[in-house]
Write an enzyme that holds these catalytic residues in place. Structure first.
Site, short mmCIF file in Angstrom:
data_model
loop_
_atom_site.label_atom_id
_atom_site.label_comp_id
_atom_site.label_asym_id
_atom_site.label_seq_id
_atom_site.Cartn_x
_atom_site.Cartn_y
_atom_site.Cartn_z
N PHE A 138 1.89 -3.62 3.86
CA PHE A 138 2.21 -4.93 4.43
C PHE A 138 3.69 -5.21 4.22
O PHE A 138 4.28 -4.84 3.20
CB PHE A 138 1.39 -6.02 3.75
CG PHE A 138 -0.07 -6.04 4.16
CD1 PHE A 138 -0.53 -5.38 5.27
CD2 PHE A 138 -0.99 -6.77 3.41
CE1 PHE A 138 -1.86 -5.41 5.64
CE2 PHE A 138 -2.33 -6.81 3.77
CZ PHE A 138 -2.77 -6.13 4.89
N GLU A 178 0.37 5.07 13.51
CA GLU A 178 0.67 6.31 12.79
C GLU A 178 0.50 7.51 13.71
O GLU A 178 1.33 8.44 13.71
CB GLU A 178 -0.22 6.44 11.57
CG GLU A 178 0.08 7.68 10.74
CD GLU A 178 -0.70 7.75 9.44
OE1 GLU A 178 -0.31 8.53 8.56
OE2 GLU A 178 -1.70 7.02 9.30
N HIS A 234 -1.85 8.22 6.24
CA HIS A 234 -2.20 6.95 5.61
C HIS A 234 -3.60 6.55 6.07
O HIS A 234 -4.42 6.13 5.25
CB HIS A 234 -1.17 5.89 5.98
CG HIS A 234 -1.34 4.60 5.24
ND1 HIS A 234 -1.38 4.51 3.87
CD2 HIS A 234 -1.48 3.33 5.70
CE1 HIS A 234 -1.53 3.25 3.50
NE2 HIS A 234 -1.59 2.51 4.59
N HIS A 265 -9.72 2.32 0.58
CA HIS A 265 -8.27 2.06 0.49
C HIS A 265 -7.94 1.43 -0.87
O HIS A 265 -8.11 0.23 -1.06
CB HIS A 265 -7.84 1.14 1.61
CG HIS A 265 -6.35 1.04 1.76
ND1 HIS A 265 -5.46 1.61 0.89
CD2 HIS A 265 -5.59 0.42 2.72
CE1 HIS A 265 -4.23 1.35 1.27
NE2 HIS A 265 -4.28 0.63 2.39
N LYS A 284 -9.17 8.49 2.98
CA LYS A 284 -9.72 7.14 2.83
C LYS A 284 -11.14 7.00 3.39
O LYS A 284 -11.83 6.05 3.07
CB LYS A 284 -8.78 6.11 3.47
CG LYS A 284 -7.48 5.90 2.70
CD LYS A 284 -6.65 4.77 3.30
CE LYS A 284 -5.37 4.52 2.51
NZ LYS A 284 -4.36 5.57 2.72
N CYS A 300 0.81 -1.22 0.00
CA CYS A 300 0.00 0.00 0.00
C CYS A 300 0.84 1.27 0.00
O CYS A 300 0.30 2.37 -0.03
CB CYS A 300 -0.95 -0.02 1.19
SG CYS A 300 -2.03 -1.47 1.18
#
Length: 409
Positions: free
Chosen positions: A397, A315, A304, A338, A333, A164
């Protein structure tokens, strides 16, 4: 060789998102904080049956049937966004020095829709009926190749795959091509169209997706105390980056400056972020050092912000540790869902627009800020704010972190 600091001019942007086709429609939805998640007919009968798809996207109409039929959907989205970005930049591919024009795109999954369709053909009808275009349609690298073919860019051509964070990695890599003098222009961004039943089944089994099947529109809720997972999406974002002197020589409209990039690895877990946020903090500090600015000079953070319990918390810890003065924070998002490997490019473009227009979009569905998240998260409505410098975060990931620093032109 020691390389100096480098400012890359952002002279064009293109967007294809669940908010709409094109920058105008996408930004309108993002600024309005209008969620796009809805029940997805292609997922009928699945435990999680909602996504954020690009509305009304007709590849035959937008690209021409002769082009569209031989490309996977993720390339369809990328080409439309790239064409818009190039047009927005005012560049004419017939006139540029093609060997000095690069393409760097981010993508996580490749042409999974094509693979699934052709695998079904193999099972039903045998190997002799599998399309001869299977490999060029499913290859992760092909999105950059097809963009180059479309616009005649003959410089460095590659795809970055950091889950991502892929698109943010791509944009950072593009800036390095400009910094080293290899390119005058780089078309950079990301694209993803992985909303297939096997992919969604995999995310569901991981427990990564929101389970709000009774209220999909409220499912993506970054930083909210009741968040329970992300909503899978598709989309594409493309930026045209240029050497600053190149853009100035042709009197281009510089929308923003890309002044810093940082990347790191958590080295912690295959899917879960390091809960301390240390890896994220390292990438942010690296990006700020690269930009030559202090944390107090950052006015805004495009987070993010996936809407997962662990990611948002990690985060937030990293941001609070670095930015004690509390810049405004948002996650788009809540609107877009996403879009995986495309997320960073859509968010980088949103950061450019926020700087340019002095408007921070709200974080959709943020009704009650998680009490453990001590950030100035914008919600409810967009906020008027003068932004001199901003960062855009992306994490993937494997613990892959990437951060961009943008500044006003």
């Amino acid at each position: 060789m020691t390389l100096g600091r480098c400012e890359a001019a952002v002279t064009g942007i293109g967007l294809v998102t669940p908010g709409g086709i094109g920058v105008l429609e996408s930004w309108k939805a993002i600024l309005a904080g209008r969620p796009t998640a809805t029940v997805d007919p292609e997922l009928a009968g699945m435990p999680i049956d909602f996504t954020c798809r690009v509305p009304g996207f007709d590849a035959d109409e937008l690209l021409g049937r002769r082009t569209a039929w031989r490309l996977d959907r993720y390339v369809h989205l990328a080409l439309v966004a790239a064409r818009e970005a190039i047009e927005d930049s005012g560049l004419d591919p017939k006139e540029w020095d093609s060997g000095r024009v690069g393409v760097v795109m981010g993508n996580a999954l490749g042409g999974v829709r094509t693979f699934e369709e052709q695998h079904n053909t193999l099972l039903r009808e045998g190997a002799g009926r599998v399309s001869s275009l299977l490999i060029p349609m499913m290859g992760i690298n092909m999105v950059a190749g097809y963009i180059a073919i479309d616009c005649g860019a003959q410089g460095p051509n590659m795809v970055t795959t950091t889950a991502c964070a892929s698109a943010t990695t791509a944009i950072g890599t593009a800036r390095e091509l400009i910094r080293t003098g290899r390119c005058d222009i780089v078309i950079a961004g990301g694209a993803e169209a992985g909303l297939t039943r096997p992919v969604l089944a995999g995310f569901t089994r991981m427990g990564a997706l929101s389970g709000r099947v009774q209220d999909p529109a409220a499912a993506s809720r970054p930083f909210d105390g009741d968040r329970d997972g992300f909503v899978a999406a598709e989309g594409a974002g493309v930026l045209v980056l240029e050497r600053m002197d190149h853009a100035q020589a042709r009197r281009a409209h510089v929308r923003a400056r890309l002044i810093g990039y940082g990347a790191s690895a958590d080295a912690h877990h295959v899917t879960a972020p390091d809960p301390t946020g240390d890896g994220v903090a390292k990438a942010i500090r690296m990006a700020l050092h690269d930009a030559g600015i202090e944390p107090r000079e950052v006015d805004h953070v495009n987070a993010h912000g996936t809407s997962t319990r662990l990611n948002d918390a990690a985060e937030a810890r990293a941001l609070r540790r670095i930015f004690s003065d509390g810049p405004s924070v948002t996650s788009v998002k809540g609107v877009t869902g996403h879009p995986l490997g495309a997320a960073g490019a859509i968010e980088a473009a949103s950061t450019v627009l926020a700087i340019e227009q002095g408007r921070v979009p709200p974080t959709a569905n943020l009704d009650r800020l998680d009490p453990d998240i001590d950030l100035d998260v914008v919600s409810g409505a967009s906020r008027r704010q003068r932004i001199s410098a901003a960062i855009s975060n992306s994490f993937g990931f494997g613990g892959q972190n990437a951060v961009l620093v943008m500044a006003a032109a």
